[in-house]
Design an enzyme around this catalytic site. Structure first.
Site, PDB file in Angstrom:
ATOM      1  CB  CYS A 118      -1.039   0.015   1.191  1.00 12.46           C
ATOM      2  SG  CYS A 118      -2.393   1.502   0.893  1.00 12.46           S
ATOM      3  CG  HIS A 137      -4.246  -3.548   2.307  1.00 10.98           C
ATOM      4  ND1 HIS A 137      -3.240  -2.996   3.381  1.00 10.98           N
ATOM      5  CD2 HIS A 137      -4.656  -2.352   2.144  1.00 10.98           C
ATOM      6  CE1 HIS A 137      -3.305  -1.994   3.475  1.00 10.98           C
ATOM      7  NE2 HIS A 137      -4.090  -1.341   2.705  1.00 10.98           N
ATOM      8  CD  GLU A 141      -2.286  -6.266   4.923  1.00 14.19           C
ATOM      9  OE1 GLU A 141      -2.532  -5.126   5.233  1.00 14.19           O
ATOM     10  OE2 GLU A 141      -1.770  -6.721   4.121  1.00 14.19           O
TER      11      GLU A 141
END
Length: 213
Positions: free
Chosen positions: A83, A191, A193
């Site tokens: 990001c 992202h 994750e």
């Protein structure tokens, strides 16, 4: 001896979710959240996360000397930007009237809301949610289907200066670069994750990556 992955903590990042996802995909890897240059430089893999305003991120990184640590890391071991971690690696961002980045990649960071295509389609800014990423061949995409969906949250987007460094593209009113790579550095706008199976697969690929394209 187990491998170690350092998640750089400079006060600007969703460190808990990144740490948890990395530990989940590689339980035998020691994942450290740290701002200690020695721990970062001694790790096998390094992750540079980031959320929020890039001016604040760059100010914190420079104040703590993290920019110099990142410069050293990129010469020696696999480095993953996430990001704002990606955006900080570009030469320049239009955010806050203009912010100079670390310059690991040539190119600019631009504002979605200033683009005529985004205005004409009345698209909401930030670009938030799931979107498809069109891949270029790279080890970090191993086992991930082309045009898989990843989770994005960003008001600014990357336009790389060198098309050969673009490893993933996405579209939101305008086409933008969602993943860049050069040698042992790979960086993404989304992202991983927060991107379920595809994102976890990318993180697992990163921790298994030797930094060679």
């Amino acid at each position: 001896m187990s491998k170690r992955c350092a998640v750089i903590d400079y006060g600007m990042g969703n460190l808990h979710s990144a740490h948890g996802a990395l530990q989940h995909v590689a339980p035998d890897t020691e994942v450290l959240v740290t701002r200690d240059p020695e721990q970062i430089l001694s790790a096998d893999h390094v992750v540079l996360p980031g959320v929020g305003a890039i001016r604040d991120c760059m100010a914190e990184m420079r104040a703590q000397g993290i920019d110099q640590v990142v410069e050293e890391v990129r010469r020696s071991k696999p480095l993953l930007g996430i990001c704002v971690g990606l955006q900080s690696m570009l030469q320049h961002s239009a955010e806050n009237g203009g912010v100079e980045g670390m310059g690991l990649f040539a190119g600019e960071v631009k504002f979605f809301a200033e683009q005529p295509e985004v205005q004409q389609q009345q698209l909401k800014v930030p670009h938030m949610g799931w979107n498809q990423v069109q891949q270029e061949a790279h080890p970090l995409w191993h086992g991930i289907a082309d045009n898989s969906r990843f989770y994005f949250v960003h008001s600014y987007y990357v336009e790389a200066g060198d098309p050969q460094q673009v490893m993933g593209r996405c579209h939101y009113g305008v086409s933008f670069d969602a993943a860049l790579a050069q040698d042992n550095v790979f960086a993404v706008q989304f992202h991983p994750e927060k991107s379920h199976n595809a994102g976890l697969a990318l993180l697992k690929n990163f921790l298994a990556w030797d930094g060679q394209a």
